[in-house]
Scaffold this motif. Sequence first.
Motif, short mmCIF file in Angstrom:
data_model
loop_
_atom_site.label_atom_id
_atom_site.label_comp_id
_atom_site.label_asym_id
_atom_site.label_seq_id
_atom_site.Cartn_x
_atom_site.Cartn_y
_atom_site.Cartn_z
N ILE A 1 8.53 -2.72 -2.07
CA ILE A 1 7.77 -3.95 -1.83
C ILE A 1 8.69 -5.16 -1.82
CG2 ILE A 1 5.99 -5.51 -2.75
CD1 ILE A 1 4.60 -2.96 -3.88
N LEU A 2 9.57 -5.24 -2.80
CA LEU A 2 10.49 -6.37 -2.90
C LEU A 2 11.46 -6.40 -1.73
CD1 LEU A 2 11.21 -8.80 -4.62
CD2 LEU A 2 12.81 -7.34 -5.87
N PHE A 3 12.03 -5.25 -1.37
CA PHE A 3 12.99 -5.17 -0.27
C PHE A 3 12.34 -5.56 1.06
CE2 PHE A 3 14.94 -2.70 3.18
CZ PHE A 3 16.24 -3.18 3.12
N ILE B 1 11.08 11.86 -0.54
CA ILE B 1 12.37 12.53 -0.36
C ILE B 1 13.50 11.77 -1.06
CG2 ILE B 1 14.10 13.28 1.33
CD1 ILE B 1 11.73 13.83 3.24
N PHE B 2 13.54 10.46 -0.83
CA PHE B 2 14.64 9.66 -1.39
C PHE B 2 14.29 9.02 -2.74
CE2 PHE B 2 15.59 9.78 3.17
CZ PHE B 2 16.88 10.29 3.11
N LYS B 3 13.05 9.24 -3.19
CA LYS B 3 12.60 8.77 -4.51
C LYS B 3 12.81 7.26 -4.73
CE LYS B 3 11.64 13.00 -5.71
NZ LYS B 3 10.36 13.50 -5.33
N VAL B 4 12.57 6.48 -3.68
CA VAL B 4 12.65 5.03 -3.79
C VAL B 4 11.50 4.54 -4.66
CG1 VAL B 4 12.44 2.87 -2.46
CG2 VAL B 4 13.82 4.76 -1.57
N ASN B 5 11.78 3.61 -5.53
CA ASN B 5 10.77 3.03 -6.40
C ASN B 5 9.84 2.14 -5.54
OD1 ASN B 5 9.75 0.62 -8.05
ND2 ASN B 5 10.48 2.00 -9.65
N LYS B 6 8.54 2.27 -5.75
CA LYS B 6 7.55 1.52 -4.95
C LYS B 6 7.74 0.01 -5.08
CE LYS B 6 3.86 0.84 -2.57
NZ LYS B 6 3.36 1.16 -1.36
N LYS B 7 8.00 -0.50 -6.28
CA LYS B 7 8.21 -1.94 -6.46
C LYS B 7 9.47 -2.40 -5.75
CE LYS B 7 5.55 -2.57 -10.64
NZ LYS B 7 5.53 -2.91 -12.05
N TYR C 1 0.83 -1.20 0.00
CA TYR C 1 0.00 0.00 0.00
C TYR C 1 0.87 1.26 0.00
CZ TYR C 1 -3.85 -3.11 1.12
OH TYR C 1 -4.79 -4.09 1.08
N SER C 2 0.25 2.37 -0.33
CA SER C 2 0.91 3.68 -0.26
C SER C 2 0.33 4.44 0.92
CB SER C 2 0.66 4.47 -1.54
OG SER C 2 1.23 3.82 -2.64
N ILE D 1 4.87 6.75 7.69
CA ILE D 1 5.77 7.91 7.74
C ILE D 1 7.10 7.55 7.06
CG2 ILE D 1 7.18 9.34 9.29
CD1 ILE D 1 4.71 9.29 11.22
N LEU D 2 7.64 6.38 7.39
CA LEU D 2 8.88 5.92 6.75
C LEU D 2 8.68 5.80 5.24
CD1 LEU D 2 11.77 4.77 6.85
CD2 LEU D 2 10.74 2.52 7.24
N LEU D 3 7.57 5.22 4.84
CA LEU D 3 7.29 5.06 3.41
C LEU D 3 7.19 6.42 2.71
CD1 LEU D 3 6.61 3.22 1.02
CD2 LEU D 3 4.23 3.25 1.78
N PHE D 4 6.51 7.36 3.32
CA PHE D 4 6.39 8.70 2.75
C PHE D 4 7.77 9.34 2.54
CE2 PHE D 4 6.04 13.32 3.22
CZ PHE D 4 5.13 13.59 2.20
N ILE D 5 8.61 9.22 3.54
CA ILE D 5 9.97 9.79 3.45
C ILE D 5 10.76 9.10 2.34
CG2 ILE D 5 12.20 9.94 4.66
CD1 ILE D 5 10.50 10.35 7.28
#
Length: 192
Positions: free
Chosen positions: A171-173, A162-168, A34-35, A154-158
């Motif tokens: 999820i995988l990580f 901010i760090f532009k982590v790819n959503k997939k 989820y986002s 909150i961690l996911l939002f950051i």
Amino acid sequence: MQDFLFYLNLGWEHIISLDALDHQLFVLALIAVYSYSDWKKILILVTAFTIGHSVTLALSILDVFRVPSDWVEFLIPLTIVLTSLDNIIMKNQKQTLMRANYYLALIFGLVHGMGFANTARVMIAKSQGIAIPLLGFNIGLELGQIVIVGAILILLFILLTIFKVNKKDWILFVSSGVFALSLKMTLERIPF
């Protein structure tokens, strides 16, 4: 009121304490897909888990059934393995995975509810009824889950903004890490 607060705190501790890593990993695996904008869906999801948890806990306290604790301790991390594996396998089918997670939360909540059943059976048997203890415990559990979910979001939002982590990649990580930890727990708890 004193009994209610006691059980509310017990439910809170059941999910927030350092000994509750299995429950925390399960919540993380459930919501990894989820986002932060899906917070309403996530609240429904963790409530489905609490409902499943509550049903089994009530049935266990009423002595409708008993499952040997070594099997319960094995099945709990196995549910986490299956949930995180589902995330990895279906990472490209987000909508299907999100729908499946509601069922996983409810069904696997039934398994997780057995984890506290033996302790609860002894504690609640001393009181007059089970309604207040169950209500307090489950509200405490739900509040604890909301705090965990809030921290993860909150961690996911950051990470995403901010760090532009790819959503997939997220999820995988996350799912791979949860899979590895829960698989280790599962193998350590095989009841044979």
